[in-house]
Design an enzyme around this catalytic site. Structure first.
Site, PDB file in Angstrom:
ATOM      1  CD  GLU A 196      -2.857   1.251   2.348  1.00 29.61           C
ATOM      2  OE1 GLU A 196      -3.275   0.179   2.838  1.00 29.61           O
ATOM      3  OE2 GLU A 196      -3.187   2.374   2.770  1.00 29.61           O
ATOM      4  CB  THR A 224      -6.093   2.224   4.885  1.00 24.95           C
ATOM      5  OG1 THR A 224      -5.547   1.005   4.379  1.00 24.95           O
ATOM      6  CG2 THR A 224      -6.288   3.230   3.770  1.00 24.95           C
ATOM      7  CB  SER A 279      -2.159  -9.419   7.295  1.00 23.80           C
ATOM      8  OG  SER A 279      -3.257  -8.608   7.635  1.00 23.80           O
TER       9      SER A 279
HETATM   10  O1  0CH Z   1      -3.405  -5.080   6.272  1.00 19.83           O
HETATM   11  P1  0CH Z   1      -2.764  -5.151   4.947  1.00 19.83           P
HETATM   12  O2  0CH Z   1      -2.722  -3.805   4.249  1.00 19.83           O
HETATM   13  O3  0CH Z   1      -1.391  -5.766   4.974  1.00 19.83           O
HETATM   14  O4  0CH Z   1      -3.645  -6.037   3.966  1.00 19.83           O
HETATM   15  P2  0CH Z   1      -4.592  -7.294   4.132  1.00 19.83           P
HETATM   16  O5  0CH Z   1      -4.210  -8.140   5.269  1.00 19.83           O
HETATM   17  O6  0CH Z   1      -4.648  -7.941   2.805  1.00 19.83           O
HETATM   18  O7  0CH Z   1      -6.012  -6.680   4.493  1.00 19.83           O
HETATM   19  C1  0CH Z   1      -6.778  -5.985   3.566  1.00 19.83           C
HETATM   20  C2  0CH Z   1      -6.406  -4.545   3.481  1.00 19.83           C
HETATM   21  C3  0CH Z   1      -6.112  -4.169   2.077  1.00 19.83           C
HETATM   22  C4  0CH Z   1      -5.782  -2.715   1.837  1.00 19.83           C
HETATM   23  O8  0CH Z   1      -6.175  -1.837   2.815  1.00 19.83           O
HETATM   24 FE1  SF4 Z   2     -10.380  -0.985   2.540  1.00 22.37          FE
HETATM   25 FE2  SF4 Z   2      -9.904  -0.673   5.137  1.00 22.37          FE
HETATM   26 FE3  SF4 Z   2     -10.448  -3.042   4.194  1.00 22.37          FE
HETATM   27 FE4  SF4 Z   2      -8.151  -1.886   3.587  1.00 22.37          FE
HETATM   28  S1  SF4 Z   2      -8.794  -2.576   5.601  1.00 22.37           S
HETATM   29  S2  SF4 Z   2      -9.471  -3.015   2.194  1.00 22.37           S
HETATM   30  S3  SF4 Z   2      -8.797   0.263   3.435  1.00 22.37           S
HETATM   31  S4  SF4 Z   2     -11.862  -1.282   4.187  1.00 22.37           S
END
Ligand code: 0CH
Ligand code: SF4
Length: 318
Positions: A135, A174, A232
Protein backbone atom coordinates in the site's frame (compact mmCIF):
# COMPACT_ATOMS: atom_id res chain seq x y z
CA UNK A 1 -26.70 -34.19 32.86
CA UNK A 2 -23.15 -34.85 31.69
CA UNK A 3 -20.06 -33.65 33.45
CA UNK A 4 -16.91 -32.80 31.55
CA UNK A 5 -13.37 -33.48 32.63
CA UNK A 6 -12.12 -30.82 30.25
CA UNK A 7 -11.09 -27.52 31.79
CA UNK A 8 -13.32 -24.50 31.22
CA UNK A 9 -12.40 -21.82 28.68
CA UNK A 10 -14.28 -18.58 28.13
CA UNK A 11 -13.80 -17.31 24.58
CA UNK A 12 -14.40 -13.58 24.11
CA UNK A 13 -15.19 -12.85 20.48
CA UNK A 14 -14.02 -9.38 19.46
CA UNK A 15 -16.70 -7.87 17.29
CA UNK A 16 -16.33 -6.72 14.52
CA UNK A 17 -13.51 -8.87 13.20
CA UNK A 18 -12.52 -10.40 9.88
CA UNK A 19 -13.52 -9.35 6.37
CA UNK A 20 -14.01 -5.67 5.62
CA UNK A 21 -15.88 -4.22 2.65
CA UNK A 22 -12.69 -3.69 0.64
CA UNK A 23 -11.60 -7.32 1.04
CA UNK A 24 -15.07 -8.59 0.26
CA UNK A 25 -15.12 -6.53 -2.93
CA UNK A 26 -11.60 -7.59 -3.99
CA UNK A 27 -12.42 -11.30 -3.60
CA UNK A 28 -15.71 -10.85 -5.46
CA UNK A 29 -13.85 -9.13 -8.28
CA UNK A 30 -11.63 -12.18 -8.78
CA UNK A 31 -14.58 -14.59 -8.52
CA UNK A 32 -16.75 -12.60 -10.95
CA UNK A 33 -13.87 -12.20 -13.38
CA UNK A 34 -13.36 -15.97 -13.35
CA UNK A 35 -17.07 -16.50 -14.01
CA UNK A 36 -17.20 -13.94 -16.78
CA UNK A 37 -13.89 -14.55 -18.58
CA UNK A 38 -13.02 -18.10 -17.53
CA UNK A 39 -9.64 -19.25 -16.25
CA UNK A 40 -6.94 -18.23 -16.05
CA UNK A 41 -7.42 -14.78 -14.57
CA UNK A 42 -4.15 -13.25 -13.41
CA UNK A 43 -3.85 -11.39 -10.12
CA UNK A 44 -0.91 -9.09 -9.44
CA UNK A 45 0.17 -9.66 -5.81
CA UNK A 46 -1.94 -11.62 -3.29
CA UNK A 47 -5.44 -10.19 -3.76
CA UNK A 48 -5.50 -9.83 0.04
CA UNK A 49 -2.86 -11.01 2.49
CA UNK A 50 -4.33 -14.39 3.33
CA UNK A 51 -3.04 -17.74 2.13
CA UNK A 52 -6.39 -19.49 2.58
CA UNK A 53 -8.16 -16.92 0.38
CA UNK A 54 -5.38 -17.03 -2.21
CA UNK A 55 -5.37 -20.85 -2.32
CA UNK A 56 -9.16 -20.98 -2.73
CA UNK A 57 -9.04 -18.54 -5.65
CA UNK A 58 -6.10 -20.41 -7.14
CA UNK A 59 -8.26 -23.53 -7.02
CA UNK A 60 -10.86 -21.70 -9.12
CA UNK A 61 -8.34 -20.67 -11.76
CA UNK A 62 -6.69 -17.46 -10.51
CA UNK A 63 -2.95 -17.23 -11.16
CA UNK A 64 -0.98 -14.98 -8.82
CA UNK A 65 2.06 -13.09 -10.11
CA UNK A 66 4.36 -10.47 -8.65
CA UNK A 67 4.74 -8.42 -11.82
CA UNK A 68 2.95 -8.03 -15.15
CA UNK A 69 5.89 -9.34 -17.17
CA UNK A 70 5.30 -12.80 -15.66
CA UNK A 71 1.95 -13.05 -17.47
CA UNK A 72 2.47 -15.25 -20.54
CA UNK A 73 -0.77 -14.31 -22.31
CA UNK A 74 -1.54 -10.57 -22.42
CA UNK A 75 -5.04 -11.36 -23.72
CA UNK A 76 -6.11 -12.66 -20.31
CA UNK A 77 -7.50 -10.27 -17.66
CA UNK A 78 -5.25 -9.12 -14.84
CA UNK A 79 -6.52 -7.86 -11.49
CA UNK A 80 -4.63 -5.46 -9.19
CA UNK A 81 -4.81 -6.29 -5.47
CA UNK A 82 -6.82 -4.48 -2.76
CA UNK A 83 -3.69 -2.72 -1.50
CA UNK A 84 -3.37 -0.48 -4.54
CA UNK A 85 -0.63 -0.06 -7.14
CA UNK A 86 1.73 2.69 -8.24
CA UNK A 87 0.55 4.61 -11.33
CA UNK A 88 3.31 2.89 -13.31
CA UNK A 89 1.44 -0.44 -13.09
CA UNK A 90 -1.76 0.47 -15.02
CA UNK A 91 0.45 2.47 -17.40
CA UNK A 92 2.55 -0.62 -18.02
CA UNK A 93 -0.60 -2.72 -18.51
CA UNK A 94 -1.88 -0.22 -21.08
CA UNK A 95 1.45 -0.23 -22.89
CA UNK A 96 1.19 -4.03 -23.07
CA UNK A 97 -2.45 -3.71 -24.24
CA UNK A 98 -3.62 -5.79 -21.28
CA UNK A 99 -7.17 -5.81 -19.95
CA UNK A 100 -6.92 -4.94 -16.27
CA UNK A 101 -9.42 -4.63 -13.44
CA UNK A 102 -8.43 -2.63 -10.39
CA UNK A 103 -9.45 -4.19 -7.04
CA UNK A 104 -7.82 -1.40 -5.01
CA UNK A 105 -10.07 -0.67 -2.04
CA UNK A 106 -11.94 2.62 -2.62
CA UNK A 107 -10.64 3.82 0.75
CA UNK A 108 -7.05 3.31 -0.45
CA UNK A 109 -7.89 5.07 -3.73
CA UNK A 110 -9.27 7.95 -1.66
CA UNK A 111 -5.82 8.37 -0.04
CA UNK A 112 -4.24 8.29 -3.52
CA UNK A 113 -6.51 11.14 -4.65
CA UNK A 114 -5.76 13.09 -1.46
CA UNK A 115 -2.02 12.82 -2.07
CA UNK A 116 -2.51 13.94 -5.67
CA UNK A 117 -4.57 16.90 -4.50
CA UNK A 118 -1.86 18.02 -2.07
CA UNK A 119 0.73 17.69 -4.83
CA UNK A 120 -1.41 19.67 -7.26
CA UNK A 121 -1.71 22.41 -4.65
CA UNK A 122 2.07 22.52 -4.32
CA UNK A 123 2.39 20.91 -0.87
CA UNK A 124 5.18 18.69 0.30
CA UNK A 125 3.72 15.35 1.43
CA UNK A 126 4.59 13.03 4.31
CA UNK A 127 3.20 9.49 4.24
CA UNK A 128 2.87 7.77 7.59
CA UNK A 129 3.25 4.06 6.93
CA UNK A 130 5.52 1.02 6.82
CA UNK A 131 8.37 0.86 4.32
CA UNK A 132 8.04 -1.88 1.72
CA UNK A 133 4.32 -2.52 2.29
CA UNK A 134 2.46 -2.71 -1.05
CA UNK A 135 0.00 0.00 0.00
CA UNK A 136 2.89 2.36 0.79
CA UNK A 137 4.55 1.53 -2.54
CA UNK A 138 1.21 2.19 -4.26
CA UNK A 139 0.53 5.49 -2.51
CA UNK A 140 4.07 6.80 -3.06
CA UNK A 141 3.81 5.69 -6.66
CA UNK A 142 0.90 8.05 -7.36
CA UNK A 143 3.41 10.89 -7.54
CA UNK A 144 6.85 11.48 -9.00
CA UNK A 145 9.85 10.17 -7.04
CA UNK A 146 10.79 12.50 -4.19
CA UNK A 147 7.32 14.06 -3.86
CA UNK A 148 6.43 11.92 -0.82
CA UNK A 149 8.61 11.27 2.22
CA UNK A 150 7.88 8.25 4.42
CA UNK A 151 7.49 8.60 8.19
CA UNK A 152 7.43 5.26 10.00
CA UNK A 153 7.96 6.16 13.64
CA UNK A 154 7.82 8.94 16.22
CA UNK A 155 11.62 9.10 15.84
CA UNK A 156 11.24 9.73 12.11
CA UNK A 157 8.69 12.46 12.87
CA UNK A 158 11.17 14.12 15.24
CA UNK A 159 14.00 14.00 12.76
CA UNK A 160 12.41 14.57 9.37
CA UNK A 161 13.72 17.54 7.40
CA UNK A 162 11.17 19.33 5.21
CA UNK A 163 11.71 22.04 2.64
CA UNK A 164 8.90 24.34 3.68
CA UNK A 165 7.12 23.73 7.02
CA UNK A 166 4.37 26.14 6.01
CA UNK A 167 3.45 24.14 2.96
CA UNK A 168 3.31 20.63 4.28
CA UNK A 169 0.69 17.87 4.41
CA UNK A 170 0.39 14.26 5.44
CA UNK A 171 -1.55 11.16 4.48
CA UNK A 172 -1.41 7.70 6.07
CA UNK A 173 -1.59 4.00 5.27
CA UNK A 174 -5.12 2.76 5.97
CA UNK A 175 -4.18 -0.13 8.26
CA UNK A 176 -1.99 1.49 10.93
CA UNK A 177 -2.29 1.44 14.69
CA UNK A 178 -4.64 4.27 15.67
CA UNK A 179 -2.65 5.00 18.84
CA UNK A 180 0.84 4.86 17.31
CA UNK A 181 -0.29 7.07 14.44
CA UNK A 182 -1.80 9.60 16.85
CA UNK A 183 1.63 9.77 18.55
CA UNK A 184 3.37 10.41 15.22
CA UNK A 185 0.82 13.05 14.21
CA UNK A 186 1.19 14.81 17.56
CA UNK A 187 4.94 15.20 16.96
CA UNK A 188 4.38 16.42 13.40
CA UNK A 189 1.79 18.98 14.51
CA UNK A 190 4.04 20.20 17.28
CA UNK A 191 6.99 20.62 14.92
CA UNK A 192 4.96 21.88 11.96
CA UNK A 193 1.83 23.64 13.27
CA UNK A 194 0.73 24.60 9.75
CA UNK A 195 0.71 20.98 8.47
CA UNK A 196 -2.44 20.19 6.49
CA UNK A 197 -4.30 17.25 8.04
CA UNK A 198 -6.58 14.84 6.13
CA UNK A 199 -10.19 16.03 5.96
CA UNK A 200 -11.23 12.60 7.13
CA UNK A 201 -9.05 10.05 8.91
CA UNK A 202 -7.05 7.91 6.43
CA UNK A 203 -6.96 4.92 8.78
CA UNK A 204 -10.12 3.21 7.59
CA UNK A 205 -13.30 2.35 9.45
CA UNK A 206 -12.49 -1.39 9.45
CA UNK A 207 -9.03 -0.94 10.95
CA UNK A 208 -10.48 1.41 13.56
CA UNK A 209 -13.38 -0.84 14.53
CA UNK A 210 -11.28 -4.01 14.75
CA UNK A 211 -8.71 -2.30 16.96
CA UNK A 212 -11.44 -0.86 19.20
CA UNK A 213 -13.04 -4.29 19.51
CA UNK A 214 -9.76 -5.92 20.52
CA UNK A 215 -9.16 -3.15 23.05
CA UNK A 216 -12.58 -3.91 24.47
CA UNK A 217 -11.67 -7.53 25.33
CA UNK A 218 -7.89 -7.39 25.85
CA UNK A 219 -7.71 -6.58 29.55
CA UNK A 220 -9.89 -9.58 30.41
CA UNK A 221 -7.78 -12.04 28.40
CA UNK A 222 -4.97 -14.38 29.41
CA UNK A 223 -4.33 -14.87 25.72
CA UNK A 224 -5.60 -13.21 22.54
CA UNK A 225 -5.36 -15.04 19.22
CA UNK A 226 -5.64 -13.02 16.03
CA UNK A 227 -6.29 -14.90 12.80
CA UNK A 228 -4.18 -13.36 10.08
CA UNK A 229 -1.08 -13.60 7.94
CA UNK A 230 2.43 -12.51 8.92
CA UNK A 231 2.44 -10.02 6.01
CA UNK A 232 -0.96 -8.54 6.92
CA UNK A 233 -0.42 -5.07 8.37
CA UNK A 234 -3.86 -4.69 9.94
CA UNK A 235 -3.69 -8.15 11.55
CA UNK A 236 -0.29 -7.47 13.13
CA UNK A 237 -1.63 -4.22 14.52
CA UNK A 238 -4.41 -6.17 16.27
CA UNK A 239 -1.82 -8.27 18.13
CA UNK A 240 -0.06 -5.08 19.25
CA UNK A 241 -3.32 -3.50 20.35
CA UNK A 242 -4.18 -6.61 22.38
CA UNK A 243 -0.86 -6.38 24.22
CA UNK A 244 -1.00 -2.64 24.87
CA UNK A 245 -4.65 -3.08 25.86
CA UNK A 246 -3.67 -5.39 28.71
CA UNK A 247 -3.84 -8.96 27.39
CA UNK A 248 -1.31 -11.17 29.17
CA UNK A 249 -0.25 -12.59 25.79
CA UNK A 250 -1.27 -12.22 22.15
CA UNK A 251 -0.35 -14.17 19.04
CA UNK A 252 -0.98 -14.05 15.33
CA UNK A 253 -1.95 -17.41 13.81
CA UNK A 254 -2.88 -18.26 10.24
CA UNK A 255 -4.89 -21.35 11.15
CA UNK A 256 -5.76 -23.56 14.12
CA UNK A 257 -2.97 -25.96 13.14
CA UNK A 258 -0.41 -23.28 14.02
CA UNK A 259 -1.53 -23.08 17.64
CA UNK A 260 1.00 -24.31 20.15
CA UNK A 261 -1.27 -25.58 22.92
CA UNK A 262 1.37 -24.88 25.54
CA UNK A 263 0.33 -21.22 25.09
CA UNK A 264 -2.91 -22.21 26.85
CA UNK A 265 -1.26 -23.19 30.14
CA UNK A 266 -3.09 -21.25 32.84
CA UNK A 267 -5.43 -19.64 30.27
CA UNK A 268 -9.07 -19.47 31.33
CA UNK A 269 -10.11 -16.52 29.14
CA UNK A 270 -9.18 -16.39 25.47
CA UNK A 271 -9.81 -13.41 23.18
CA UNK A 272 -10.40 -14.08 19.49
CA UNK A 273 -10.16 -11.66 16.60
CA UNK A 274 -9.32 -11.78 12.91
CA UNK A 275 -7.66 -9.35 10.53
CA UNK A 276 -9.63 -7.76 7.69
CA UNK A 277 -8.32 -10.37 5.25
CA UNK A 278 -9.03 -13.48 7.39
CA UNK A 279 -12.22 -15.47 6.65
CA UNK A 280 -14.58 -16.30 9.50
CA UNK A 281 -14.24 -20.02 8.75
CA UNK A 282 -10.71 -19.83 10.17
CA UNK A 283 -12.06 -18.34 13.41
CA UNK A 284 -14.58 -21.19 13.61
CA UNK A 285 -11.75 -23.67 13.05
CA UNK A 286 -9.96 -22.26 16.12
CA UNK A 287 -13.12 -22.48 18.25
CA UNK A 288 -13.60 -26.11 17.16
CA UNK A 289 -9.98 -26.88 18.07
CA UNK A 290 -10.55 -25.29 21.49
CA UNK A 291 -13.71 -27.37 21.99
CA UNK A 292 -11.66 -30.54 21.53
CA UNK A 293 -9.57 -29.57 24.57
CA UNK A 294 -11.77 -27.33 26.71
CA UNK A 295 -15.32 -26.86 27.87
CA UNK A 296 -15.86 -23.69 25.85
CA UNK A 297 -18.24 -20.84 26.63
CA UNK A 298 -18.41 -18.30 23.83
CA UNK A 299 -19.19 -14.68 24.65
CA UNK A 300 -19.60 -12.03 21.96
CA UNK A 301 -18.38 -8.69 23.12
CA UNK A 302 -19.53 -5.31 21.77
CA UNK A 303 -22.12 -4.70 19.17
CA UNK A 304 -20.67 -2.45 16.50
CA UNK A 305 -22.48 -3.13 13.23
CA UNK A 306 -20.74 -2.39 9.97
CA UNK A 307 -22.83 -1.71 6.92
CA UNK A 308 -20.21 -0.52 4.45
CA UNK A 309 -20.53 -2.08 0.99
CA UNK A 310 -18.51 -1.04 -2.06
CA UNK A 311 -19.79 -1.32 -5.60
CA UNK A 312 -18.00 -3.63 -8.01
CA UNK A 313 -16.22 -2.12 -11.01
CA UNK A 314 -18.77 -1.46 -13.76
CA UNK A 315 -17.31 -4.11 -16.07
CA UNK A 316 -18.24 -6.81 -13.52
CA UNK A 317 -21.34 -5.24 -11.98
CA UNK A 318 -24.01 -6.96 -14.09
O1 0CH B 1 -3.41 -5.08 6.27
P1 0CH B 1 -2.76 -5.15 4.95
O2 0CH B 1 -2.72 -3.80 4.25
O3 0CH B 1 -1.39 -5.77 4.97
O4 0CH B 1 -3.64 -6.04 3.97
P2 0CH B 1 -4.59 -7.29 4.13
O5 0CH B 1 -4.21 -8.14 5.27
O6 0CH B 1 -4.65 -7.94 2.80
O7 0CH B 1 -6.01 -6.68 4.49
C1 0CH B 1 -6.78 -5.98 3.57
C2 0CH B 1 -6.41 -4.55 3.48
C3 0CH B 1 -6.11 -4.17 2.08
C4 0CH B 1 -5.78 -2.72 1.84
O8 0CH B 1 -6.18 -1.84 2.82
FE1 SF4 C 1 -10.38 -0.99 2.54
FE2 SF4 C 1 -9.90 -0.67 5.14
FE3 SF4 C 1 -10.45 -3.04 4.19
FE4 SF4 C 1 -8.15 -1.89 3.59
S1 SF4 C 1 -8.79 -2.58 5.60
S2 SF4 C 1 -9.47 -3.01 2.19
S3 SF4 C 1 -8.80 0.26 3.43
S4 SF4 C 1 -11.86 -1.28 4.19
Amino acid sequence: MTTSSRPGLTVLMANPRGFCAGVDRAIQIVERALEKYGAPVYVRHEIVHNRFVVDQLRGKGAVFVDELDEIPDPERPVIFSAHGVPKAVPEDAEARRMFYIDATCPLVSKVHREAEQHFAEGREILLIGHAGHPEVIGTMGQLPPGAVQLVETVEDARRIVVKNPDNLSFVTQTTLSIDDTAGIIAVLRERFPAIAVPRKEDICYATTNRQEAVKGVAARCDLVLVLGAPNSSNSNRLVEVALTGGAAAARLVQRAAEIDWSWFEGVTTLGLSAGASAPEVLVEEVIDACRERFEVTVETVSDVRENVVFKLPRVLAS
